[in-house]
Scaffold this motif. Structure first.
Motif, short mmCIF file in Angstrom:
data_model
loop_
_atom_site.label_atom_id
_atom_site.label_comp_id
_atom_site.label_asym_id
_atom_site.label_seq_id
_atom_site.Cartn_x
_atom_site.Cartn_y
_atom_site.Cartn_z
N GLN A 33 0.79 -1.08 -0.05
CA GLN A 33 -0.04 -0.17 0.00
C GLN A 33 0.78 1.23 0.11
O GLN A 33 0.81 2.09 -0.78
CB GLN A 33 -0.90 -0.12 1.30
CG GLN A 33 -2.09 -1.14 1.16
CD GLN A 33 -2.94 -1.37 2.51
OE1 GLN A 33 -2.53 -0.29 3.56
NE2 GLN A 33 -3.90 -2.16 2.61
N ASP A 87 -2.13 -1.36 -6.19
CA ASP A 87 -3.53 -1.81 -6.24
C ASP A 87 -3.61 -3.32 -6.15
O ASP A 87 -4.02 -3.98 -7.21
CB ASP A 87 -4.42 -1.04 -7.17
CG ASP A 87 -5.80 -1.32 -6.75
OD1 ASP A 87 -6.28 -1.72 -5.72
OD2 ASP A 87 -6.73 -1.13 -7.79
N THR A 105 -3.70 -7.01 -3.50
CA THR A 105 -3.78 -7.31 -2.14
C THR A 105 -3.22 -8.88 -1.99
O THR A 105 -3.48 -9.74 -2.77
CB THR A 105 -5.35 -7.35 -1.74
OG1 THR A 105 -5.91 -6.14 -1.80
CG2 THR A 105 -5.45 -7.77 -0.29
#
Length: 251
Positions: A67, A72, A74
């Motif tokens: 982050q 972008d 995860t």
């Protein structure tokens, strides 16, 4: 895209050796269009021992670093678990991590064989509510010799995942051919990268999806989304792999 199998956690196994390498992998993944990665360090393979208690905080730390880079993408927790006798006991004692805490767990066989207790243990896992996902069956010598050994396990409820690099031919023509056979026989349900770095063992998911029938590619991507969100997948009926007959040539 979602990548269900990746060795991106820094310093856990033979994947990313340090945080810098992990972030390089995250950058490469995003450039390829991957939005979610399941971190699956090796566990109980004779060399690496990575339990849930170490994996989960490492995933949280890596997400913070990603982050801060403005990426972008995860990372989610998981493991690549070598099949072993105490697997269910360790699962009940919270030492194992299914894919994002779902009912699906990545299971690895030794490269040259299928343990004698495999069928019973995979059955027992399902009785406990865990669906095993057999990783890279196309690179297992016993399955390569007789793909119908995989058929029996899939028929009994297991799933499997082929490696993008196998589909792309990086492990040789024989492994690529078997990967295609397993796909066409509905003996596999996911394509994942099994990425270890950004050089010799990169992602290659786009290339792999482009190399197979678009319907299969869409099916595999839908399955990955379902597993990551904790849903069960719709399985297509498996088929036996047709064995080619050998004929003596006359000259």
């Amino acid at each position: 895209m979602i990548d269900l199998h990746c060795h991106i956690l820094p310093g856990f196994d033979d994947g990313a050796s340090e945080l810098t390498k992990s972030l390089e992998m995250a950058q490469a993944a995003q450039e390829e269009g991957i939005i979610a990665i399941v971190a699956t360090p090796h566990h109980q393979n004779g060399k690496y021992h990575n339990e849930r208690s170490a994996i989960e905080p490492a995933v949280a730390d890596l997400n913070k670093q990603i982050q801060q880079m403005g990426l972008d993408i995860t990372i989610y927790p998981g493991q690549e678990v070598r099949l072993y006798g105490e697997l269910l006991e360790d699962y009940q004692n919270d030492r194992l991590v299914p894919v994002n805490h779902s009912a699906h767990m990545l299971i690895e066989f030794p490269s040259s064989s299928i343990p004698a207790f495999t069928e019973q243990l995979l059955f027992d896992m399902q009785l406990k509510g865990i669906t095993p996902i057999i990783v890279h069956p196309e690179r297992n010598a016993a399955i390569s010799e007789d793909p119908n050994k995989l058929y029996k396990l899939i028929k009994n409820g297991a799933l499997s995942q082929v490696t993008a690099a196998s589909v792309n031919g990086q492990f040789g023509k024989k492994v690529k051919a078997l990967s295609m056979q397993l796909i066409e026989a509905n003996l596999t349900h996911f394509v994942a990268s099994d990425a270890h770095n950004t050089t010799s063992r990169g992602f290659g998911l786009v290339q792999a999806y482009n190399a197979i029938d678009p319907d299969y590619a869409a099916y595999f991507q839908e399955n990955a989304e379902a597993v990551l969100s904790g849903r069960y997948i719709e399985k297509e009926p498996p088929h036996h792999v047709a064995r080619k007959k050998k004929f003596l040539g006359l000259f």
